[in-house]
Design a protein around this motif. Sequence first.
Motif, PDB file in Angstrom:
ATOM      1  N   LEU B  12       0.840  -1.208   0.000  1.00 13.27           N
ATOM      2  CA  LEU B  12       0.000   0.000   0.000  1.00 13.27           C
ATOM      3  C   LEU B  12       0.871   1.252   0.000  1.00 13.27           C
ATOM      4  CD1 LEU B  12      -2.668  -1.169   2.583  1.00 13.27           C
ATOM      5  CD2 LEU B  12      -3.023  -0.821   0.137  1.00 13.27           C
ATOM      6  N   LYS B  13       1.906   1.188   0.810  1.00 13.29           N
ATOM      7  CA  LYS B  13       2.812   2.332   0.975  1.00 13.29           C
ATOM      8  C   LYS B  13       3.431   2.726  -0.372  1.00 13.29           C
ATOM      9  CE  LYS B  13       5.427   4.480   4.386  1.00 13.29           C
ATOM     10  NZ  LYS B  13       4.660   5.561   4.975  1.00 13.29           N
ATOM     11  N   ALA B  14       3.598   1.722  -1.247  1.00 11.15           N
ATOM     12  CA  ALA B  14       4.211   1.966  -2.556  1.00 11.15           C
ATOM     13  C   ALA B  14       3.388   2.941  -3.396  1.00 11.15           C
ATOM     14  CB  ALA B  14       4.376   0.637  -3.296  1.00 11.15           C
ATOM     15  N   PHE B  15       2.119   3.125  -3.030  1.00 12.86           N
ATOM     16  CA  PHE B  15       1.271   4.047  -3.803  1.00 12.86           C
ATOM     17  C   PHE B  15       1.493   5.507  -3.394  1.00 12.86           C
ATOM     18  CE2 PHE B  15      -0.961   0.102  -4.595  1.00 12.86           C
ATOM     19  CZ  PHE B  15      -1.363   0.241  -5.918  1.00 12.86           C
ATOM     20  N   GLY B  17       2.778   9.043  -3.070  1.00 10.75           N
ATOM     21  CA  GLY B  17       3.546   9.889  -3.979  1.00 10.75           C
ATOM     22  C   GLY B  17       3.176   9.692  -5.438  1.00 10.75           C
ATOM     23  N   ARG B  18       2.388   8.669  -5.706  1.00  9.86           N
ATOM     24  CA  ARG B  18       2.004   8.452  -7.105  1.00  9.86           C
ATOM     25  C   ARG B  18       0.798   9.324  -7.459  1.00  9.86           C
ATOM     26  NH1 ARG B  18       1.895   2.202  -8.524  1.00  9.86           N
ATOM     27  NH2 ARG B  18       1.653   3.096 -10.609  1.00  9.86           N
ATOM     28  N   ALA B  19       0.652   9.587  -8.728  1.00 16.87           N
ATOM     29  CA  ALA B  19      -0.411  10.482  -9.180  1.00 16.87           C
ATOM     30  C   ALA B  19      -1.772   9.817  -9.009  1.00 16.87           C
ATOM     31  CB  ALA B  19      -0.195  10.837 -10.643  1.00 16.87           C
ATOM     32  N   ALA B  20      -2.735  10.581  -8.522  1.00 20.03           N
ATOM     33  CA  ALA B  20      -4.117  10.092  -8.433  1.00 20.03           C
ATOM     34  C   ALA B  20      -4.920  10.597  -9.619  1.00 20.03           C
ATOM     35  CB  ALA B  20      -4.758  10.546  -7.132  1.00 20.03           C
ATOM     36  N   ALA B  21      -4.537  11.741 -10.123  1.00 20.73           N
ATOM     37  CA  ALA B  21      -5.177  12.290 -11.332  1.00 20.73           C
ATOM     38  C   ALA B  21      -4.132  13.139 -12.030  1.00 20.73           C
ATOM     39  CB  ALA B  21      -6.387  13.140 -10.968  1.00 20.73           C
ATOM     40  N   GLU B  22      -4.092  13.030 -13.347  1.00 16.19           N
ATOM     41  CA  GLU B  22      -3.099  13.791 -14.109  1.00 16.19           C
ATOM     42  C   GLU B  22      -3.811  14.575 -15.197  1.00 16.19           C
ATOM     43  OE1 GLU B  22      -0.682  10.232 -14.825  1.00 16.19           O
ATOM     44  OE2 GLU B  22       1.056  11.442 -14.266  1.00 16.19           O
ATOM     45  N   ALA B  23      -3.517  15.870 -15.223  1.00 15.42           N
ATOM     46  CA  ALA B  23      -4.082  16.739 -16.251  1.00 15.42           C
ATOM     47  C   ALA B  23      -5.594  16.574 -16.353  1.00 15.42           C
ATOM     48  CB  ALA B  23      -3.412  16.465 -17.601  1.00 15.42           C
ATOM     49  N   TYR B  79      -4.308   5.231  -9.016  1.00 20.44           N
ATOM     50  CA  TYR B  79      -5.483   5.383  -8.149  1.00 20.44           C
ATOM     51  C   TYR B  79      -6.432   4.207  -8.355  1.00 20.44           C
ATOM     52  CZ  TYR B  79      -8.781   8.072  -5.343  1.00 20.44           C
ATOM     53  OH  TYR B  79      -9.610   8.506  -4.346  1.00 20.44           O
ATOM     54  N   ASP B  80      -6.653   3.858  -9.612  1.00 20.10           N
ATOM     55  CA  ASP B  80      -7.527   2.714  -9.906  1.00 20.10           C
ATOM     56  C   ASP B  80      -6.936   1.424  -9.346  1.00 20.10           C
ATOM     57  OD1 ASP B  80      -9.356   4.307 -11.172  1.00 20.10           O
ATOM     58  OD2 ASP B  80      -8.586   3.927 -13.193  1.00 20.10           O
ATOM     59  N   ASP B  81      -5.615   1.273  -9.477  1.00 14.47           N
ATOM     60  CA  ASP B  81      -4.959   0.063  -8.975  1.00 14.47           C
ATOM     61  C   ASP B  81      -5.083  -0.029  -7.455  1.00 14.47           C
ATOM     62  OD1 ASP B  81      -4.257  -0.497 -11.533  1.00 14.47           O
ATOM     63  OD2 ASP B  81      -2.124  -0.005 -11.318  1.00 14.47           O
ATOM     64  N   LEU B  82      -4.903   1.115  -6.780  1.00 12.68           N
ATOM     65  CA  LEU B  82      -5.004   1.120  -5.317  1.00 12.68           C
ATOM     66  C   LEU B  82      -6.416   0.705  -4.898  1.00 12.68           C
ATOM     67  CD1 LEU B  82      -4.035   1.753  -2.457  1.00 12.68           C
ATOM     68  CD2 LEU B  82      -4.518   4.174  -2.891  1.00 12.68           C
ATOM     69  N   PHE B  83      -7.422   1.264  -5.584  1.00 14.15           N
ATOM     70  CA  PHE B  83      -8.799   0.910  -5.241  1.00 14.15           C
ATOM     71  C   PHE B  83      -9.080  -0.556  -5.543  1.00 14.15           C
ATOM     72  CE2 PHE B  83     -11.833   4.319  -3.988  1.00 14.15           C
ATOM     73  CZ  PHE B  83     -10.867   5.176  -3.524  1.00 14.15           C
ATOM     74  N   GLY B  90     -11.376  -6.988   0.159  1.00 15.29           N
ATOM     75  CA  GLY B  90     -12.596  -6.954   0.977  1.00 15.29           C
ATOM     76  C   GLY B  90     -12.946  -5.583   1.511  1.00 15.29           C
ATOM     77  N   TYR B  91     -12.075  -4.599   1.282  1.00  9.56           N
ATOM     78  CA  TYR B  91     -12.370  -3.234   1.763  1.00  9.56           C
ATOM     79  C   TYR B  91     -13.188  -2.517   0.684  1.00  9.56           C
ATOM     80  CZ  TYR B  91      -8.579  -4.659   4.817  1.00  9.56           C
ATOM     81  OH  TYR B  91      -7.800  -5.364   5.693  1.00  9.56           O
ATOM     82  N   THR B  92     -14.426  -2.906   0.569  1.00  8.57           N
ATOM     83  CA  THR B  92     -15.225  -2.521  -0.597  1.00  8.57           C
ATOM     84  C   THR B  92     -15.986  -1.219  -0.395  1.00  8.57           C
ATOM     85  OG1 THR B  92     -16.973  -3.913   0.299  1.00  8.57           O
ATOM     86  CG2 THR B  92     -15.563  -4.884  -1.395  1.00  8.57           C
ATOM     87  N   ALA B  93     -16.180  -0.806   0.848  1.00  6.51           N
ATOM     88  CA  ALA B  93     -16.990   0.395   1.094  1.00  6.51           C
ATOM     89  C   ALA B  93     -16.083   1.609   1.251  1.00  6.51           C
ATOM     90  CB  ALA B  93     -17.840   0.207   2.346  1.00  6.51           C
ATOM     91  N   VAL B  94     -16.645   2.768   1.003  1.00  8.92           N
ATOM     92  CA  VAL B  94     -15.849   3.987   1.090  1.00  8.92           C
ATOM     93  C   VAL B  94     -16.651   5.068   1.790  1.00  8.92           C
ATOM     94  CG1 VAL B  94     -16.576   4.802  -1.196  1.00  8.92           C
ATOM     95  CG2 VAL B  94     -14.431   5.605  -0.243  1.00  8.92           C
TER      96      VAL B  94
END
Lengths: 135, 305
Positions: B12-15, B17-23, B79-83, B90-94
Motif C-alpha cells: 500500500l505504501k508503494a502508492f 507519492g504516485r499520481a491520483a489524477a493527471e491533467a 489510483y484505480d490500482d489502489l482501489f 474486501g475493503y469494498t466500502a468507502v
Amino acid sequence: MRAGEELPVLEVPVTRTLIVAGAIASRDYQDVHHDAELAKAKGSPDIFMNILTTNGLVGRYITDHFGPTANLRKVAIRLGAPNYPGDTMVLSGTVEKVDTGPEGDTATVKVIGANGIGRHVTGTVTVTLPAGGAA
Amino acid sequence: MNAVRDIAYEELKAFEGRAAAEAGLGKDPVNAPMIRHWCEAMGDTNPAYAGADPVAPPTMLQAWTMGGLSGHQGRSEAYDDLFALLDGAGYTAVVATDCEQEYVRELRPGDEITFDAVIESVSERKTTKLGAGHFVTTRMDVRAGGEPAGTHRFRILKYAPVRRTPKGERPRPVINRDNAGFWEGVAAHRLLIQRCDGCGGLRFPWLPGCNACGSPEWDTVEASGEGTVFSYVVMHHPPFPAFDPPYAVGLVELAEGVRIVSNIIGVPHDKVRIGMPVRLVFQRVAEEWELPLFRALGDGAGGEV
C-alpha cells in the motif's frame, strides 16, 4: 470580531431533499447519498449527507455571519456521526483568534455541527474581512 | 465480518507519492447555473454568489472537478490500482472523513478548471466503528485558466463494512455422544426426554446414566410440548452480541414433570409469570440449527414468531 466571540447557532434540518440536492449539486452520484436501499445494503441505516454538502454548509454558516465581503481562505473539516434524514444539525462556532494584516482582519473560527447522534462535523475555517468590511 | 484479506503494508505504501489524477479537466467551466443550483441546495443566499457577476462559493472547489455520472477523466492508473487492491481484499466500502481546502483565487463563470492530484498517504490497517480499513489521503491542486485556484486535501476510509444483521452468532450447542440424541430430536422437531430402563424415571437434561438408580440403560419419550413456567429470570446484563436484552429466560416444567431452561417468547419480558402456561415451539436461530423455545399461551401479547 474578537477572539472568544461565539457565532449564533444555525439549525439545519437534515431533510432527504437537502441530502439529495446537496449530493447532486456537488456532482456526487455515490448511491449512499440518494438510494436508501443501496445504502442499507452497504450497512448504513439510510442515505446520509455527503462531505461536500457539509463543507458547503460550513462555508455558508461562516459567510452568513460575516457577510458577503468575507473571503473564505481555508475550510478544513472532519466528519463523525453521519447526517441521516430526519435529524437536525446545529452548527455553532467560536472565533479562536484574529490576526490583523494589510488585507484586513483574518479570523480562525472553530465550527462544530452536532446532530441527534453526536458530532457530525468539527472544523476550522479561516476567513478574511477586508478592512472597512461588514461585521 | 466479511472475509477480509490483509494487505502487506509495503504494498500500500508503494502508492504514496504516485499520481491520483493527471491533467484532469473540469467537465464544465465555472458557470452561473451550477453556482445557483449549489446555492439553492445549501440554502446559501450570499449576494456575492448571485447577480450579473457572481463568484463561485469557494467550497464548490471540488465540485468543479467531479466526474459526475459519466465518470472521472484523468484519473490515474495508480489510483484505480489502489482501489482495485483494496476492493479485492474486501475493503469494498468507502466513506469520506476529512476535507481540507485552501482557496487562493476566486472562481468566476468562464474559468476553465484543470487539476492534478497525488496520493499523499495510505494508512496502516485501522479498526473503526464502520469496520476495519485503510485511510487514503489525496491532495489535489486545482487551477483556473492555468493559475493556482486552490488545494483540496481529501481523506477517505476504504473499509470492510461490519455486517449489522445478524448482530452476532448465537452460542452453538456442544454436541457429544451423551446428548447427540437430544439434538437429533430437535432437528426432527421432537423434544425427547430420557427414561431410565432401570427405574423408569424421566430425566432432563440428558445424562449418560441415571442419577437415581445408576443404570446406564435408557430410552426416550417425546414431550407433549405442554408446560408451565416454574421460575424465570430477566436478563439485562451482561449484553452479548447475539441477544437483545432485556429478555426472559424461563425454567419450564414440562407436563411430563422434568424441567428445561429456555426462552419464553410471545410475551413481553416483564409479563412472564410463574405458573404461566407455555407451549413448545421450535425456532430457527441460525442457518443450520433450531432451538426448542416456549411460547406463552393465553394473554401473551407479544408478536414474535
